[in-house]
Motif scaffolding. Structure first.
Motif, short mmCIF file in Angstrom:
data_model
loop_
_atom_site.label_atom_id
_atom_site.label_comp_id
_atom_site.label_asym_id
_atom_site.label_seq_id
_atom_site.Cartn_x
_atom_site.Cartn_y
_atom_site.Cartn_z
N ASP A 3 0.84 -1.19 0.00
CA ASP A 3 0.00 0.00 0.00
C ASP A 3 0.88 1.25 0.00
OD1 ASP A 3 -2.26 1.60 0.22
OD2 ASP A 3 -2.28 1.47 2.41
N SER A 4 0.52 2.22 -0.84
CA SER A 4 1.34 3.44 -0.95
C SER A 4 1.33 4.24 0.35
CB SER A 4 0.88 4.30 -2.12
OG SER A 4 -0.45 4.73 -1.92
N THR A 5 0.25 4.21 1.10
CA THR A 5 0.24 4.91 2.39
C THR A 5 1.14 4.21 3.39
OG1 THR A 5 -1.77 3.74 3.07
CG2 THR A 5 -2.05 5.92 2.06
N ASP A 6 1.18 2.88 3.34
CA ASP A 6 2.09 2.11 4.19
C ASP A 6 3.53 2.47 3.87
OD1 ASP A 6 3.27 0.20 5.87
OD2 ASP A 6 2.97 -1.43 4.43
N ILE A 7 3.84 2.55 2.59
CA ILE A 7 5.21 2.88 2.17
C ILE A 7 5.59 4.29 2.64
CG2 ILE A 7 6.68 3.36 0.16
CD1 ILE A 7 5.16 1.07 -1.27
N GLN A 8 4.72 5.26 2.41
CA GLN A 8 5.03 6.64 2.79
C GLN A 8 5.17 6.81 4.30
OE1 GLN A 8 5.95 9.15 0.84
NE2 GLN A 8 5.80 7.68 -0.83
N SER A 9 4.33 6.15 5.07
CA SER A 9 4.37 6.35 6.52
C SER A 9 5.43 5.51 7.21
CB SER A 9 2.99 6.08 7.13
OG SER A 9 2.60 4.74 6.89
N ASN A 10 6.01 4.54 6.53
CA ASN A 10 6.98 3.65 7.18
C ASN A 10 8.35 3.62 6.50
OD1 ASN A 10 5.52 2.33 9.46
ND2 ASN A 10 4.10 1.87 7.81
N LYS A 11 8.66 4.64 5.72
CA LYS A 11 9.98 4.69 5.09
C LYS A 11 11.10 4.73 6.13
CE LYS A 11 9.14 6.78 0.58
NZ LYS A 11 9.39 7.94 -0.27
N GLY A 12 10.90 5.49 7.17
CA GLY A 12 11.92 5.58 8.23
C GLY A 12 12.16 4.24 8.89
N MET A 13 11.09 3.52 9.16
CA MET A 13 11.24 2.18 9.76
C MET A 13 11.92 1.22 8.80
SD MET A 13 10.30 1.68 12.80
CE MET A 13 10.06 3.08 13.84
N ALA A 14 11.62 1.35 7.51
CA ALA A 14 12.24 0.49 6.51
C ALA A 14 13.74 0.75 6.43
CB ALA A 14 11.59 0.70 5.15
N ILE A 15 14.13 2.03 6.48
CA ILE A 15 15.55 2.38 6.47
C ILE A 15 16.22 1.84 7.72
CG2 ILE A 15 17.15 4.33 6.65
CD1 ILE A 15 15.11 5.91 4.90
N LEU A 16 15.56 1.99 8.86
CA LEU A 16 16.11 1.50 10.12
C LEU A 16 16.29 -0.02 10.12
CD1 LEU A 16 17.02 2.71 12.78
CD2 LEU A 16 14.70 2.43 13.64
N GLY A 17 15.50 -0.70 9.30
CA GLY A 17 15.60 -2.15 9.20
C GLY A 17 16.96 -2.65 8.74
N TYR A 18 17.70 -1.82 8.04
CA TYR A 18 19.03 -2.22 7.58
C TYR A 18 20.11 -1.93 8.63
CZ TYR A 18 17.01 -3.00 3.06
OH TYR A 18 16.25 -3.50 2.04
N ILE A 19 19.77 -1.12 9.62
CA ILE A 19 20.73 -0.78 10.67
C ILE A 19 20.48 -1.64 11.90
CG2 ILE A 19 21.60 1.10 12.11
CD1 ILE A 19 20.53 2.99 9.81
N LEU A 20 19.25 -1.67 12.36
CA LEU A 20 18.83 -2.51 13.49
C LEU A 20 17.54 -3.21 13.08
CD1 LEU A 20 19.35 0.10 16.33
CD2 LEU A 20 20.77 -1.88 15.90
N PHE A 21 17.66 -4.39 12.49
CA PHE A 21 16.53 -5.05 11.85
C PHE A 21 15.36 -5.32 12.79
CE2 PHE A 21 19.10 -8.50 13.48
CZ PHE A 21 18.16 -9.36 14.01
N PHE A 22 15.59 -5.42 14.09
CA PHE A 22 14.52 -5.79 15.01
C PHE A 22 13.61 -4.61 15.39
CE2 PHE A 22 18.39 -4.97 17.34
CZ PHE A 22 18.00 -4.04 18.29
N ILE A 23 14.06 -3.37 15.18
CA ILE A 23 13.25 -2.21 15.54
C ILE A 23 11.94 -2.16 14.73
CG2 ILE A 23 13.18 0.33 15.62
CD1 ILE A 23 14.99 -0.85 17.77
N PRO A 24 11.96 -2.31 13.40
CA PRO A 24 10.68 -2.31 12.67
C PRO A 24 9.77 -3.47 13.07
CG PRO A 24 12.50 -2.00 11.15
CD PRO A 24 13.09 -2.33 12.48
N LEU A 25 10.35 -4.57 13.50
CA LEU A 25 9.54 -5.71 13.91
C LEU A 25 8.73 -5.39 15.16
CD1 LEU A 25 12.13 -8.58 13.38
CD2 LEU A 25 10.44 -7.70 11.78
N ILE A 26 9.28 -4.52 16.00
CA ILE A 26 8.60 -4.13 17.24
C ILE A 26 7.71 -2.91 17.01
CG2 ILE A 26 8.98 -3.28 19.59
CD1 ILE A 26 11.69 -4.84 19.49
#
Length: 102
Positions: A3-26
């Protein structure tokens, strides 16, 4: 699929997933987009662990190849971060085909 709204609102979490993968999971449990990039980050982390353990054990040649392999993994992380920031869902080269999180 994503969903495009999911992508727009969670870009920061997606980026953080490459640094600390468990943060977006929580923090972004409901976001398929953040989970996708967290999966890529987890795969990247496991590749980093395996590469460093295996090449660290092998004398001389492993020690020479270890910095090169780590540089390649950093390049993969940057590619993933750029894709996440641009709102793209594209797997990392070589290791991106594995799905560890469902």
């Amino acid at each position: 699929m994503y969903d495009s709204t999911d992508i727009q609102s969670n870009k920061g979490m997606a980026i953080l997933g490459y640094i600390l993968f468990f943060i977006p999971l929580i923090a972004a449990k409901e976001s398929k987009y953040a989970w996708y990039h967290a999966n890529q980050g987890l795969t990247l982390f496991l590749a980093w662990v395996i590469v460093n353990v295996v090449l660290g054990i092998i004398p001389f040649i492993g020690w020479i190849l270890q910095p090169i392999a780590n540089l390649a993994l950093v390049v993969l992380a940057v590619l993933g971060i750029v894709a996440a920031a641009q709102g793209q869902v594209k797997p990392l080269p070589i290791i991106g085909g594995y799905t560890l999180l469902k």
